[in-house]
Design a protein around this motif. Structure first.
Motif, PDB file in Angstrom:
ATOM      1  N   ASN A 390      27.807  45.763  56.332  1.00 18.08           N
ATOM      2  CA  ASN A 390      27.864  45.352  57.733  1.00 18.08           C
ATOM      3  C   ASN A 390      26.442  45.188  58.246  1.00 18.08           C
ATOM      4  OD1 ASN A 390      28.688  44.806  60.346  1.00 18.08           O
ATOM      5  ND2 ASN A 390      28.863  46.961  60.902  1.00 18.08           N
ATOM      6  N   LYS A 392      23.982  44.227  61.203  1.00 17.15           N
ATOM      7  CA  LYS A 392      23.924  44.084  62.659  1.00 17.15           C
ATOM      8  C   LYS A 392      22.616  43.466  63.132  1.00 17.15           C
ATOM      9  CE  LYS A 392      26.987  48.025  63.583  1.00 17.15           C
ATOM     10  NZ  LYS A 392      27.093  49.356  64.250  1.00 17.15           N
ATOM     11  N   LYS A 412      23.858  40.453  65.757  1.00 16.36           N
ATOM     12  CA  LYS A 412      25.230  40.071  66.040  1.00 16.36           C
ATOM     13  C   LYS A 412      25.413  40.006  67.557  1.00 16.36           C
ATOM     14  CE  LYS A 412      27.938  41.452  62.020  1.00 16.36           C
ATOM     15  NZ  LYS A 412      29.059  42.293  61.538  1.00 16.36           N
TER      16      LYS A 412
END
Length: 413
Positions: A390, A392, A412
């Protein structure tokens, strides 16, 4: 001492609302995403007319472009490969961002790249060298950098400001930075960035090779192994055709029209080394990383992923890793997008931001091909296997001949 331009957007970041691309491993975002996940490349000996003579150069060339049907009524016969690639990628980004709903006067265009149509121009000259009076009149348009601006604004009805911007291999990212400044300042509601396909002729390939910048014939028996950024056997960049397009919008405008948000840019930086030559500057690279982190209100520990310049240059790759280590970024995951695309030169910075956005959206880090023995093994490399993660907050870096260093932080939305 370095000269610098700082771009701080932390309070009202530029938003990315559309993207499109053509590369040798895919001619739209979906195909490119699949190739990134698989770790696909298509390097071989290049065969385009006007690019190879007595010497054969390894690279990645586009398959035949599929032009959008909306251009059927327009005579594209005088357009270069660079112009056609720009139209295909721009159509994708235009549709993705739904720009048909925006007033044409509120949309601007920046084409990242200068002298990008060299092979096209050389072919025109070669075909008419025995009858120069019959050269196509369109040559008077093609040799100017404004040519791609002209055809893109004509066919897409763009009526805001438009210009081309040269920054060598940092052109694509430099154009993104200028677009971000234009929308955050309120000069434009929307700015389209075209990282233009730099169409090398034999002359440029031979000169790059003679300079020691382009990879040698060491891997002539295995062209797929020639492109190897950050590997101990690297010996120069391997060219790859490509064009990337991003749509940037003013924060308030994008939210008001309900645009689909791909990413946001909280800060950028540009640092000049004051050096005409192609050699990298450790001080310049350190400075641009420090400035982009400051402008984005981030520290090194905030960065989840680095998309480095990673050209495969013997000196350049080593210098880049030194800069990352000295700015506290040794532990952040990183991979080498050029190991898949090749070095797209003027388009590279734009394409690599697109690759970063794809990975952020879909939660993965693509493999780095041919990274068998990293020159510094203690970095957090993504090598032959895709990583699920993930992301960011990411950092994208581009460097260009003439002492140009650029950096963009991407988050993001």
């Amino acid at each position: 001492m370095t000269d610098s331009i700082a771009v701080n957007m932390r309070n009202s970041p530029a938003l990315i609302t559309g993207m499109g691309a053509v590369t040798a491993i895919g001619q739209d975002i979906t195909a490119i995403s699949q190739s990134l996940k698989k770790g696909t490349s298509v390097f071989s000996f290049m065969t385009r007319e006007g690019r190879c003579s007595d010497d054969l150069f390894i690279g990645a060339e586009l398959p035949a472009l599929t032009m959008p049907t909306q251009f059927d009524a327009y005579n594209l016969s005088t357009c270069s490969l660079s112009a056609k690639a720009a139209l295909v990628a721009l159509q994708q980004a235009w549709t993705d961002a739904r720009l048909d709903t925006v007033e044409p006067e509120k949309i601007g265009l920046i084409v990242g790249g200068s002298n990008v149509q060299q092979r096209h121009l050389n072919n025109l000259r070669d075909k008419r060298k025995n009858a120069p009076y019959f050269i196509q009149p369109s040559y008077a348009l093609n040799f100017m950098d404004s040519d791609i601006c002209g055809i893109c604004t004509e066919l897409f009805g763009i009526r805001g400001s438009a210009f081309s911007l040269g920054g060598a291999s940092a052109s694509g990212q430099l154009a993104v930075i200028e677009a971000a400044k234009a929308v955050t300042s309120g000069a434009l509601d929307v700015c389209v960035v075209v990282g233009a396909l730099m169409d090398l002729s034999y002359w440029e390939c031979h000169a790059f090779s003679s300079l020691g910048a382009m990879g040698s014939s060491r891997f002539s028996d295995a062209p797929t192994q020639a492109c190897r950024p950050f590997d101990q056997q690297r010996d120069g960049f391997i060219y790859g055709e490509g064009c990337g397009v991003l749509v940037l919008e003013r924060h308030q405008h994008a939210l008001q029209r309900g645009a689909h948000l791909r990413g946001a840019i909280p800060g950028c930086a540009v640092v000049m080394d004051g050096n005409r030559n192609p050699d990298p500057s450790l001080a310049g690279e350190i400075a641009v990383i420090q400035q982009v982190l400051h402008n984005s209100a981030m520290t090194a520990s905030d960065i989840d992923y680095i998309n480095p310049h990673g050209s495969g240059s013997v000196l350049g790759d080593d210098t880049e890793l030194q800069a990352l280590a000295k700015t506290g970024l040794r532990s952040a995951p990183l991979n080498a997008t050029k190991s898949l695309f090749g070095h797209a030169l003027s388009a590279a910075g734009c394409l690599e931001i697109i690759a970063t956005l794809i990975q952020m959206e879909q939660g993965f880090l693509h493999p780095s091909l041919n990274l068998d023995n990293p020159i510094q093994a203690d970095f957090n490399w993504v090598t032959t296997t895709r990583h699920e993660t993930n992301i960011k907050q990411a950092l994208s870096l581009s460097y260009g001949f003439g002492g140009l260093n650029t950096a963009v932080c991407i988050i993001k939305p």
